[in-house]
Design a protein around this motif. Structure first.
Motif, PDB file in Angstrom:
ATOM      1  N   ILE A  87       0.837  -1.193   0.000  1.00 22.27           N
ATOM      2  CA  ILE A  87       0.000   0.000   0.000  1.00 22.27           C
ATOM      3  C   ILE A  87       0.873   1.244   0.000  1.00 22.27           C
ATOM      4  CG2 ILE A  87      -1.725   1.320   1.281  1.00 22.27           C
ATOM      5  CD1 ILE A  87      -2.866  -1.283   2.306  1.00 22.27           C
TER       6      ILE A  87
ATOM      7  N   HIS B  96       2.392   1.316  -3.702  1.00 22.80           N
ATOM      8  CA  HIS B  96       1.492   1.397  -4.865  1.00 22.80           C
ATOM      9  C   HIS B  96       0.161   2.078  -4.577  1.00 22.80           C
ATOM     10  CE1 HIS B  96       3.936  -2.370  -5.832  1.00 22.80           C
ATOM     11  NE2 HIS B  96       4.324  -1.483  -6.711  1.00 22.80           N
ATOM     12  N   GLY B  97      -0.177   2.187  -3.317  1.00 22.57           N
ATOM     13  CA  GLY B  97      -1.493   2.721  -2.982  1.00 22.57           C
ATOM     14  C   GLY B  97      -2.492   1.604  -2.767  1.00 22.57           C
ATOM     15  N   TYR B  98      -3.494   1.881  -1.962  1.00 21.49           N
ATOM     16  CA  TYR B  98      -4.466   0.855  -1.609  1.00 21.49           C
ATOM     17  C   TYR B  98      -5.233   0.337  -2.823  1.00 21.49           C
ATOM     18  CZ  TYR B  98      -8.871  -1.032   0.200  1.00 21.49           C
ATOM     19  OH  TYR B  98      -9.965  -1.811   0.444  1.00 21.49           O
ATOM     20  N   GLU B  99      -5.729   1.248  -3.616  1.00 22.41           N
ATOM     21  CA  GLU B  99      -6.520   0.837  -4.776  1.00 22.41           C
ATOM     22  C   GLU B  99      -5.677   0.060  -5.767  1.00 22.41           C
ATOM     23  OE1 GLU B  99      -9.726   1.378  -5.327  1.00 22.41           O
ATOM     24  OE2 GLU B  99     -10.284   2.911  -3.879  1.00 22.41           O
ATOM     25  N   ALA B 100      -4.421   0.464  -5.875  1.00 24.40           N
ATOM     26  CA  ALA B 100      -3.554  -0.147  -6.874  1.00 24.40           C
ATOM     27  C   ALA B 100      -2.996  -1.487  -6.423  1.00 24.40           C
ATOM     28  CB  ALA B 100      -2.418   0.802  -7.235  1.00 24.40           C
TER      29      ALA B 100
ATOM     30  N   PHE C 137       2.514   7.408   6.331  1.00 24.52           N
ATOM     31  CA  PHE C 137       2.105   7.788   4.974  1.00 24.52           C
ATOM     32  C   PHE C 137       0.724   7.227   4.649  1.00 24.52           C
ATOM     33  CE2 PHE C 137       1.987   7.297   0.372  1.00 24.52           C
ATOM     34  CZ  PHE C 137       2.331   8.582  -0.020  1.00 24.52           C
TER      35      PHE C 137
ATOM     36  N   SER D  19      -2.520   9.339   3.580  1.00 22.59           N
ATOM     37  CA  SER D  19      -2.841   9.357   2.147  1.00 22.59           C
ATOM     38  C   SER D  19      -3.965   8.406   1.779  1.00 22.59           C
ATOM     39  CB  SER D  19      -1.593   9.036   1.322  1.00 22.59           C
ATOM     40  OG  SER D  19      -1.247   7.688   1.494  1.00 22.59           O
ATOM     41  N   GLU D  20      -4.223   7.426   2.619  1.00 20.00           N
ATOM     42  CA  GLU D  20      -5.261   6.452   2.262  1.00 20.00           C
ATOM     43  C   GLU D  20      -6.541   6.623   3.070  1.00 20.00           C
ATOM     44  OE1 GLU D  20      -5.163   4.933  -0.330  1.00 20.00           O
ATOM     45  OE2 GLU D  20      -3.090   4.557  -0.850  1.00 20.00           O
TER      46      GLU D  20
ATOM     47  N   ARG E  44      -8.857   8.514   2.447  1.00 20.19           N
ATOM     48  CA  ARG E  44     -10.002   8.647   1.534  1.00 20.19           C
ATOM     49  C   ARG E  44     -10.455   7.315   0.978  1.00 20.19           C
ATOM     50  NH1 ARG E  44      -7.264  11.555  -3.573  1.00 20.19           N
ATOM     51  NH2 ARG E  44      -5.498  10.174  -3.830  1.00 20.19           N
TER      52      ARG E  44
ATOM     53  N   TYR F  42      -1.445  23.007  13.294  1.00 18.20           N
ATOM     54  CA  TYR F  42      -1.481  22.367  11.986  1.00 18.20           C
ATOM     55  C   TYR F  42      -0.216  22.671  11.197  1.00 18.20           C
ATOM     56  CZ  TYR F  42      -6.398  21.067  12.537  1.00 18.20           C
ATOM     57  OH  TYR F  42      -7.575  20.512  12.964  1.00 18.20           O
TER      58      TYR F  42
ATOM     59  N   ALA G  28       2.368  19.856  10.066  1.00 15.96           N
ATOM     60  CA  ALA G  28       2.663  19.675   8.646  1.00 15.96           C
ATOM     61  C   ALA G  28       4.165  19.703   8.414  1.00 15.96           C
ATOM     62  CB  ALA G  28       1.977  20.763   7.826  1.00 15.96           C
ATOM     63  N   MET G  29       4.821  20.638   9.046  1.00 13.75           N
ATOM     64  CA  MET G  29       6.270  20.739   8.896  1.00 13.75           C
ATOM     65  C   MET G  29       6.962  19.469   9.364  1.00 13.75           C
ATOM     66  SD  MET G  29       8.915  23.345  10.786  1.00 13.75           S
ATOM     67  CE  MET G  29       8.881  24.670   9.605  1.00 13.75           C
TER      68      MET G  29
ATOM     69  N   GLY H 157       6.277  16.364   7.251  1.00 15.38           N
ATOM     70  CA  GLY H 157       6.811  16.424   5.894  1.00 15.38           C
ATOM     71  C   GLY H 157       8.010  15.533   5.654  1.00 15.38           C
TER      72      GLY H 157
ATOM     73  N   TRP I  78      10.541  12.570   2.349  1.00 17.69           N
ATOM     74  CA  TRP I  78      11.876  12.670   1.743  1.00 17.69           C
ATOM     75  C   TRP I  78      13.001  12.096   2.593  1.00 17.69           C
ATOM     76  CZ3 TRP I  78      15.525  15.288   4.501  1.00 17.69           C
ATOM     77  CH2 TRP I  78      15.070  16.206   5.457  1.00 17.69           C
TER      78      TRP I  78
ATOM     79  N   GLU J 103      -6.371   5.900  -9.245  1.00 20.61           N
ATOM     80  CA  GLU J 103      -6.696   4.488  -9.474  1.00 20.61           C
ATOM     81  C   GLU J 103      -8.182   4.227  -9.287  1.00 20.61           C
ATOM     82  OE1 GLU J 103      -4.646   2.081 -10.363  1.00 20.61           O
ATOM     83  OE2 GLU J 103      -2.651   2.905 -10.013  1.00 20.61           O
TER      84      GLU J 103
ATOM     85  N   ARG K 236       3.024   8.782  -7.443  1.00 21.59           N
ATOM     86  CA  ARG K 236       3.362   7.359  -7.490  1.00 21.59           C
ATOM     87  C   ARG K 236       2.544   6.613  -8.528  1.00 21.59           C
ATOM     88  NH1 ARG K 236       0.928   5.258  -1.843  1.00 21.59           N
ATOM     89  NH2 ARG K 236      -1.121   6.169  -2.035  1.00 21.59           N
TER      90      ARG K 236
ATOM     91  N   ALA L 189      11.359  21.778   5.175  1.00 19.68           N
ATOM     92  CA  ALA L 189      10.507  21.976   6.347  1.00 19.68           C
ATOM     93  C   ALA L 189       9.516  23.107   6.098  1.00 19.68           C
ATOM     94  CB  ALA L 189      11.363  22.276   7.568  1.00 19.68           C
TER      95      ALA L 189
ATOM     96  N   ALA M 169       6.912  22.062   3.512  1.00 22.90           N
ATOM     97  CA  ALA M 169       5.940  21.129   4.098  1.00 22.90           C
ATOM     98  C   ALA M 169       4.912  21.898   4.920  1.00 22.90           C
ATOM     99  CB  ALA M 169       6.654  20.101   4.959  1.00 22.90           C
ATOM    100  N   MET M 170       5.406  22.821   5.700  1.00 21.27           N
ATOM    101  CA  MET M 170       4.496  23.611   6.523  1.00 21.27           C
ATOM    102  C   MET M 170       3.494  24.379   5.660  1.00 21.27           C
ATOM    103  SD  MET M 170       5.370  26.806   9.034  1.00 21.27           S
ATOM    104  CE  MET M 170       5.672  25.923  10.536  1.00 21.27           C
TER     105      MET M 170
ATOM    106  N   GLY N 291       0.961  22.207   3.780  1.00 18.61           N
ATOM    107  CA  GLY N 291       0.024  21.491   4.627  1.00 18.61           C
ATOM    108  C   GLY N 291      -1.388  22.039   4.606  1.00 18.61           C
TER     109      GLY N 291
ATOM    110  N   TRP O 152      -6.374  20.973   4.846  1.00 18.69           N
ATOM    111  CA  TRP O 152      -7.438  21.341   5.782  1.00 18.69           C
ATOM    112  C   TRP O 152      -8.081  22.691   5.517  1.00 18.69           C
ATOM    113  CZ3 TRP O 152      -6.699  25.854   8.426  1.00 18.69           C
ATOM    114  CH2 TRP O 152      -5.390  26.325   8.540  1.00 18.69           C
TER     115      TRP O 152
END
Lengths: 196, 196
Positions: free
Chosen positions: A24, A27-31, A107, A111-112, A114, A158, A162-163, A166, A170, B30, B114, B159, B162-163, B166, B170
């Motif tokens: 996942i 490739h991602g859940y759907e993929a 991740f 990201s998943e 949704r 937030y 997010a920072m 992030g 990477w 996907e 991806r 950093a 990313a901040m 973000g 939301w």
DNA sequence: TATAAAAACGATCATACGTTCGTATCCAGA
DNA sequence: TCTGGATACGAACGTATGATCGTTTTTATA
């Protein structure tokens, strides 16, 4: 043929989780197809259903597990700390460390979302909210004591999250930057950013 | 039946792009089927192929378009600014504004990387690198003039990015926080974070 | 006005998917 | 040693998908 020698439900489920996490993430859940997943651990597709309810269920299981662990670990990391400044430092160090060590879980956990059916998503979002609230509380307390200068606690939280999150996209553990240096840089950025 | 009265290639392609943007943003690449996409704009699935090469091609088209526009807009926003502090402020304001206005494009541009085949992904990553480099240059210049104190330019740039990015996940344009306030908060966080 | 290109339909292809099911084998407890 | 649940196989089901194709109608060009 039928049941394989040495097969055990516990081990197989663990293997499914690990492989699912990996597939996942990349490739991602759907993929990700269950055939792929089954092949990865040397199983026939149908056999997966001895251990999981549905594909959707596996996803929720992975994310939910992650969130619960994350929350418990955070409480552990902050236990006994009263001073807001100290707490913020501890939060930053914990968050970065955890997110480096569990890149894949983190991740997927964002990201998943949704790909989860609404009811499951709501549960996860509620857990996430609890995590965010913990940082908000620290910021609020620090501002209350005149340590921090924060215009809007939630927006700042937030932004900070997010920072810090992030790096998952990477950071390479074998790369140029060591973990300690990474924490130092981010701590300075955040602390100096919120200081009075 | 056959060609519909009033149909035009340009309009249809624009509709495909818009619907694709929307569907990929809300369901993922996907998970979006071409039948869904076609239905959204009142077309038969097969007819899409008068306008796109493949589904994969559509995704690349959307992301590539976004990146090129992003880069061009940034240059426009920074044009004529020499002072690093001023440039950093302009960068922050631009980045936030753009990311608020094009939430969908930005989200797809990172979360669906991806799903691109490797060659396409490399192209996009190169463009993204150019964008990152622009911020690095500002930070470096500022540090060189003794305005900023930055331990590692690239890590700090990541950093900060990313901040600022973000908010896409939301921010609600109709929500509690206005655009100006959002920019103010983030500007203060970043500037104070990197200042000497 | 004649003609070619553009754009859409509607049927269809091969393939891949998540899931189910009957059956065979292994293992643990009585 | 016997038995029943656990675990896996392997075939299959129904459905959905991305893509192709021949055909038809509209639009633009000359």
């Amino acid at each position: 043929m039928a049941r394989t020698a040495g097969s055990s439900g516990e081990k197989t489920l663990a293997a499914i989780r690990e492989a699912g996490l990996d597939l996942i993430h990349s490739h991602g859940y759907e993929a990700m197809s269950l055939r792929q997943l089954a092949a990865r651990i040397g199983l026939q597709p149908g056999s997966l259903y001895n251990h999981i309810e549905t594909k959707q269920d596996l996803l929720f299981d992975l994310i939910h597990n992650h969130m619960v662990t994350l929350l418990a670990s955070l409480e552990e990391a902050l236990a006994g700390i009263g001073d807001p400044l100290e707490a913020l430092e501890a939060f930053i160090a914990f968050h970065l460390t955890y997110h480096i060590e569990r890149k894949r879980e983190v991740f997927i956990g964002s990201s998943e979302l949704r790909s989860l059916e609404p009811k499951s998503r709501r549960k996860i979002v509620a857990l996430r909210r609890t995590y965010e609230d913990r940082l908000c509380a620290i910021l609020k307390q620090g501002a209350g004591r005149g340590l921090f200068k924060i215009e809007d606690v939630r927006v700042s939280a937030y932004a900070i999250l997010a920072m810090l999150t992030g790096i998952c996209t990477w950071y390479d553990a074998k790369g140029r930057i060591g973990r300690k240096k990474l924490i130092d840089i981010h701590t300075r950025l955040v602390l100096q950013g919120v200081m009075k």
